[in-house]
Scaffold this motif. Structure first.
Motif, PDB file in Angstrom:
ATOM      1  N   PHE A 114     -35.347  -7.333  16.376  1.00 26.99           N
ATOM      2  CA  PHE A 114     -36.134  -6.607  15.376  1.00 26.99           C
ATOM      3  C   PHE A 114     -37.571  -7.132  15.302  1.00 26.99           C
ATOM      4  O   PHE A 114     -38.499  -6.377  15.014  1.00 26.99           O
ATOM      5  CB  PHE A 114     -35.480  -6.722  13.991  1.00 26.99           C
ATOM      6  N   VAL A 115     -37.741  -8.427  15.538  1.00 25.59           N
ATOM      7  CA  VAL A 115     -39.054  -9.056  15.356  1.00 25.59           C
ATOM      8  C   VAL A 115     -40.058  -8.599  16.407  1.00 25.59           C
ATOM      9  O   VAL A 115     -41.224  -8.344  16.101  1.00 25.59           O
ATOM     10  CB  VAL A 115     -38.908 -10.594  15.394  1.00 25.59           C
ATOM     11  N   PHE A 116     -39.611  -8.471  17.678  1.00 27.51           N
ATOM     12  CA  PHE A 116     -40.534  -8.183  18.774  1.00 27.51           C
ATOM     13  C   PHE A 116     -40.632  -6.686  19.055  1.00 27.51           C
ATOM     14  O   PHE A 116     -39.626  -5.993  19.193  1.00 27.51           O
ATOM     15  CB  PHE A 116     -40.104  -8.906  20.050  1.00 27.51           C
ATOM     16  N   ASN A 117     -41.879  -6.210  19.161  1.00 21.86           N
ATOM     17  CA  ASN A 117     -42.150  -4.825  19.574  1.00 21.86           C
ATOM     18  C   ASN A 117     -42.779  -4.824  20.957  1.00 21.86           C
ATOM     19  O   ASN A 117     -43.075  -5.883  21.511  1.00 21.86           O
ATOM     20  CB  ASN A 117     -43.076  -4.140  18.565  1.00 21.86           C
ATOM     21  N   THR A 142     -29.685   2.920  18.699  1.00 23.12           N
ATOM     22  CA  THR A 142     -31.093   3.207  18.994  1.00 23.12           C
ATOM     23  C   THR A 142     -31.797   3.821  17.791  1.00 23.12           C
ATOM     24  O   THR A 142     -32.895   3.388  17.403  1.00 23.12           O
ATOM     25  CB  THR A 142     -31.207   4.162  20.200  1.00 23.12           C
ATOM     26  N   PHE A 143     -31.169   4.829  17.182  1.00 24.01           N
ATOM     27  CA  PHE A 143     -31.786   5.467  16.018  1.00 24.01           C
ATOM     28  C   PHE A 143     -31.839   4.522  14.814  1.00 24.01           C
ATOM     29  O   PHE A 143     -32.778   4.570  14.022  1.00 24.01           O
ATOM     30  CB  PHE A 143     -31.043   6.752  15.659  1.00 24.01           C
ATOM     31  N   PHE A 144     -30.840   3.640  14.710  1.00 17.44           N
ATOM     32  CA  PHE A 144     -30.873   2.653  13.630  1.00 17.44           C
ATOM     33  C   PHE A 144     -32.043   1.690  13.824  1.00 17.44           C
ATOM     34  O   PHE A 144     -32.739   1.345  12.855  1.00 17.44           O
ATOM     35  CB  PHE A 144     -29.553   1.874  13.577  1.00 17.44           C
ATOM     36  N   VAL A 145     -32.272   1.263  15.073  1.00 21.50           N
ATOM     37  CA  VAL A 145     -33.388   0.360  15.373  1.00 21.50           C
ATOM     38  C   VAL A 145     -34.720   1.047  15.069  1.00 21.50           C
ATOM     39  O   VAL A 145     -35.607   0.474  14.417  1.00 21.50           O
ATOM     40  CB  VAL A 145     -33.341  -0.086  16.846  1.00 21.50           C
ATOM     41  N   LEU A 199     -44.569   0.542  15.447  1.00 24.28           N
ATOM     42  CA  LEU A 199     -43.820  -0.707  15.637  1.00 24.28           C
ATOM     43  C   LEU A 199     -42.319  -0.482  15.449  1.00 24.28           C
ATOM     44  O   LEU A 199     -41.611  -1.328  14.918  1.00 24.28           O
ATOM     45  CB  LEU A 199     -44.327  -1.761  14.648  1.00 24.28           C
ATOM     46  N   SER A 200     -41.841   0.656  15.917  1.00 25.83           N
ATOM     47  CA  SER A 200     -40.429   1.014  15.698  1.00 25.83           C
ATOM     48  C   SER A 200     -39.495   0.530  16.796  1.00 25.83           C
ATOM     49  O   SER A 200     -38.303   0.330  16.573  1.00 25.83           O
ATOM     50  CB  SER A 200     -40.296   2.539  15.566  1.00 25.83           C
ATOM     51  N   GLN A 201     -40.034   0.358  18.011  1.00 23.08           N
ATOM     52  CA  GLN A 201     -39.174   0.046  19.162  1.00 23.08           C
ATOM     53  C   GLN A 201     -38.905  -1.446  19.302  1.00 23.08           C
ATOM     54  O   GLN A 201     -39.583  -2.269  18.698  1.00 23.08           O
ATOM     55  CB  GLN A 201     -39.791   0.588  20.448  1.00 23.08           C
ATOM     56  N   THR A 202     -37.888  -1.772  20.083  1.00 19.90           N
ATOM     57  CA  THR A 202     -37.655  -3.159  20.498  1.00 19.90           C
ATOM     58  C   THR A 202     -38.408  -3.374  21.801  1.00 19.90           C
ATOM     59  O   THR A 202     -38.329  -2.540  22.698  1.00 19.90           O
ATOM     60  CB  THR A 202     -36.158  -3.418  20.707  1.00 19.90           C
ATOM     61  N   GLY A 203     -39.130  -4.485  21.915  1.00 16.34           N
ATOM     62  CA  GLY A 203     -40.042  -4.662  23.035  1.00 16.34           C
ATOM     63  C   GLY A 203     -39.438  -5.314  24.262  1.00 16.34           C
ATOM     64  O   GLY A 203     -38.251  -5.651  24.313  1.00 16.34           O
ATOM     65  N   GLU A 204     -40.322  -5.489  25.259  1.00 16.27           N
ATOM     66  CA  GLU A 204     -39.903  -6.083  26.528  1.00 16.27           C
ATOM     67  C   GLU A 204     -39.455  -7.536  26.365  1.00 16.27           C
ATOM     68  O   GLU A 204     -38.625  -8.027  27.131  1.00 16.27           O
ATOM     69  CB  GLU A 204     -41.037  -5.997  27.565  1.00 16.27           C
ATOM     70  N   CYS A 209     -31.991  -7.628   7.469  1.00 17.82           N
ATOM     71  CA  CYS A 209     -31.359  -6.468   8.107  1.00 17.82           C
ATOM     72  C   CYS A 209     -30.300  -6.904   9.119  1.00 17.82           C
ATOM     73  O   CYS A 209     -29.233  -6.297   9.220  1.00 17.82           O
ATOM     74  CB  CYS A 209     -32.430  -5.616   8.786  1.00 17.82           C
ATOM     75  N   ALA A 210     -30.601  -7.969   9.882  1.00 20.42           N
ATOM     76  CA  ALA A 210     -29.654  -8.468  10.881  1.00 20.42           C
ATOM     77  C   ALA A 210     -28.381  -8.980  10.219  1.00 20.42           C
ATOM     78  O   ALA A 210     -27.260  -8.719  10.704  1.00 20.42           O
ATOM     79  CB  ALA A 210     -30.304  -9.581  11.708  1.00 20.42           C
ATOM     80  N   PHE A 211     -28.504  -9.701   9.113  1.00 21.70           N
ATOM     81  CA  PHE A 211     -27.317 -10.173   8.400  1.00 21.70           C
ATOM     82  C   PHE A 211     -26.537  -9.006   7.792  1.00 21.70           C
ATOM     83  O   PHE A 211     -25.301  -9.051   7.722  1.00 21.70           O
ATOM     84  CB  PHE A 211     -27.720 -11.174   7.305  1.00 21.70           C
ATOM     85  N   PHE A 212     -27.239  -7.972   7.371  1.00 22.34           N
ATOM     86  CA  PHE A 212     -26.581  -6.762   6.859  1.00 22.34           C
ATOM     87  C   PHE A 212     -25.728  -6.111   7.952  1.00 22.34           C
ATOM     88  O   PHE A 212     -24.559  -5.772   7.725  1.00 22.34           O
ATOM     89  CB  PHE A 212     -27.644  -5.784   6.350  1.00 22.34           C
ATOM     90  N   VAL A 213     -26.305  -5.978   9.135  1.00 16.10           N
ATOM     91  CA  VAL A 213     -25.577  -5.403  10.276  1.00 16.10           C
ATOM     92  C   VAL A 213     -24.410  -6.303  10.666  1.00 16.10           C
ATOM     93  O   VAL A 213     -23.291  -5.833  10.907  1.00 16.10           O
ATOM     94  CB  VAL A 213     -26.525  -5.200  11.482  1.00 16.10           C
ATOM     95  N   GLY A 214     -24.674  -7.604  10.743  1.00 17.08           N
ATOM     96  CA  GLY A 214     -23.630  -8.546  11.130  1.00 17.08           C
ATOM     97  C   GLY A 214     -22.468  -8.579  10.160  1.00 17.08           C
ATOM     98  O   GLY A 214     -21.304  -8.713  10.566  1.00 17.08           O
ATOM     99  N   TYR A 215     -22.763  -8.428   8.858  1.00 19.16           N
ATOM    100  CA  TYR A 215     -21.706  -8.456   7.839  1.00 19.16           C
ATOM    101  C   TYR A 215     -20.759  -7.270   7.993  1.00 19.16           C
ATOM    102  O   TYR A 215     -19.529  -7.422   7.974  1.00 19.16           O
ATOM    103  CB  TYR A 215     -22.338  -8.459   6.446  1.00 19.16           C
TER     104      TYR A 215
END
Length: 390
Positions: free
Chosen positions: A121-124, A298-301, A330-335, A99-105
């Motif tokens: 994306f990995v950490f919630n 935010t909504f994409f994340v 597990l939708s949010q990005t964590g601390e 997903c990150a490479f998709f966004v970056g591309y």
């Protein structure tokens, strides 16, 4: 002193008012704490101007939160409850990188930015999800243990991720940066394996005297929680993980049953400060000037994290209802995402604009995650209701 008392009094009053308001709408208090941080932050009322100091104090709340979780949770005998979280997280990591490479591309981002997005994306948020599970009496269910174990595995990943970020910027690197976390992981695994069938750990009679002394209880309990977090932090791991393992051990000691009553007020206060600090970090002028990008991000994340986590659960043979519910949790990005952003920016890996945007998206995802969970859960219930009617 008057200034400090004035600030704390305003904090308590604003928090109380926001909690009463959210209680009417049956929303979790975590949202209230973040909103209070926004309102009292440097860009609105200016009651608090240094988010870093508040966050440092608030991190004690995360240690206490994880300590209590360790005391309450039962270490599962079922190996699948230990293996499945690892498999689920590994699937999520692979999907996150894609997903990150998709966004970056499509956004034309550098490799450094793509790697950081994958990390986000990995950490919630362990704090948000565990509080939500606890409040809705899901924490001790099989599904709740599965989700919590995923979060614990994420905490284990913190050390190698931070090491990767430092090595990426060619900072001084030693083999001990990897060896100590690996050694501590082995110790933690050994402790959890040995303790899962132990009903009670007996201590010498000396410790029974603590049961009759409230002051000793408070400081002895705080010492256990904080020193275990310090040991984990010194080894390059998450301090929250160290507190959690200490809580698992202490939970088997009946002599320490008083800990819950002695430390709960501390947990509530310090956890509140931690989430207030998240609100304080939001740069309101930057948020408004880049509102569309941050809101879209935010909504994409939230959406992409939900889908990737739901796919991970589904591949492990969970039903669609549980899979989507787990995805929402597990939708949010964590601390830890905030920590990774700060380290990457200070190391010169990313530009200021990406740092501010990432910080805004992370804070907004934490703020909106509980609402997102409620919305997805409601949609799933409606879908199931319609399917049953047909």
């Amino acid at each position: 002193m008057n200034g400090l008392l004035w600030s704390v009094s305003i904090l308590c009053l604003t928090t109380l008012g926001m909690m009463f308001l959210l209680k009417k709408f049956n929303q979790p208090y975590l949202i209230a704490y973040i909103i209070v941080g926004i309102v009292l932050g440097p860009h609105i009322s200016g009651v608090f101007t240094n988010p870093e100091q508040t966050e440092t104090i608030g991190e004690i709340g995360i240690l206490l939160l994880m300590f209590f979780l360790g005391m309450e949770i039962n270490v599962p005998d079922n190996k699948s409850l230990l293996i499945k979280p690892v498999v689920a997280q590994l699937i999520k990591i692979i999907l996150s990188i894609g997903c990150a490479f998709f966004v970056g591309y499509f956004a034309g981002l550098s490799l450094n930015s793509v790697v950081l997005i994958a990390i986000l994306f990995v950490f919630n948020s362990t704090a948000v999800v565990s509080e939500f599970l606890n409040k809705h009496q899901i924490l001790k269910t099989t599904f709740g243990i599965m989700v919590l174990n995923i979060l614990i595995f994420q905490d284990l990943l913190l050390a190698p991720v931070l090491t990767l970020l430092k090595a990426w910027n060619k900072q001084e690197f030693h083999i001990s940066n990897i060896l100590f976390p690996v050694l501590l992981c082995g110790i933690i695994f050994f402790i959890l394996k040995r303790i899962r069938n132990v009903q009670e750990i007996r201590l010498p009679e000396f410790f029974t005297s603590i049961e009759k002394d409230h002051d000793l209880q408070v400081f002895f309990g705080l010492f256990i929680c904080l020193i275990s977090g310090l040991v984990a932090e010194a080894a390059g791991m998450s301090s929250a993980l160290g507190s959690f393992v200490a809580g698992v051990v202490v939970g088997r000691v009946k002599t320490f049953n008083w800990l819950e009553h002695s430390l709960v007020p501390f947990k509530v206060f310090f956890v509140t400060l931690f989430f207030v600090s998240i609100g304080l970090r939001l740069d309101i002028p930057y948020l408004f000037s880049n509102f569309s990008i941050i809101l879209l991000g935010t909504f994409f994340v939230l959406l992409s994290n939900s889908v990737m986590s739901a796919v991970s659960f589904r591949l492990l043979k969970f039903g669609w209802k549980e899979s989507w519910y787990g995805g929402a949790l597990l939708s949010q990005t964590g601390e830890f995402g905030i920590l990774a952003l700060s380290l990457a920016y200070k190391s010169g890996l990313i530009e200021y604009s990406l740092y501010k945007s990432g910080l805004g998206i992370t804070c907004m995802s934490l703020l909106l995650s509980t609402i997102w969970i409620a919305v997805l859960n409601s949609l799933m219930k409606r879908r199931l209701y319609k399917d049953n009617e047909l």
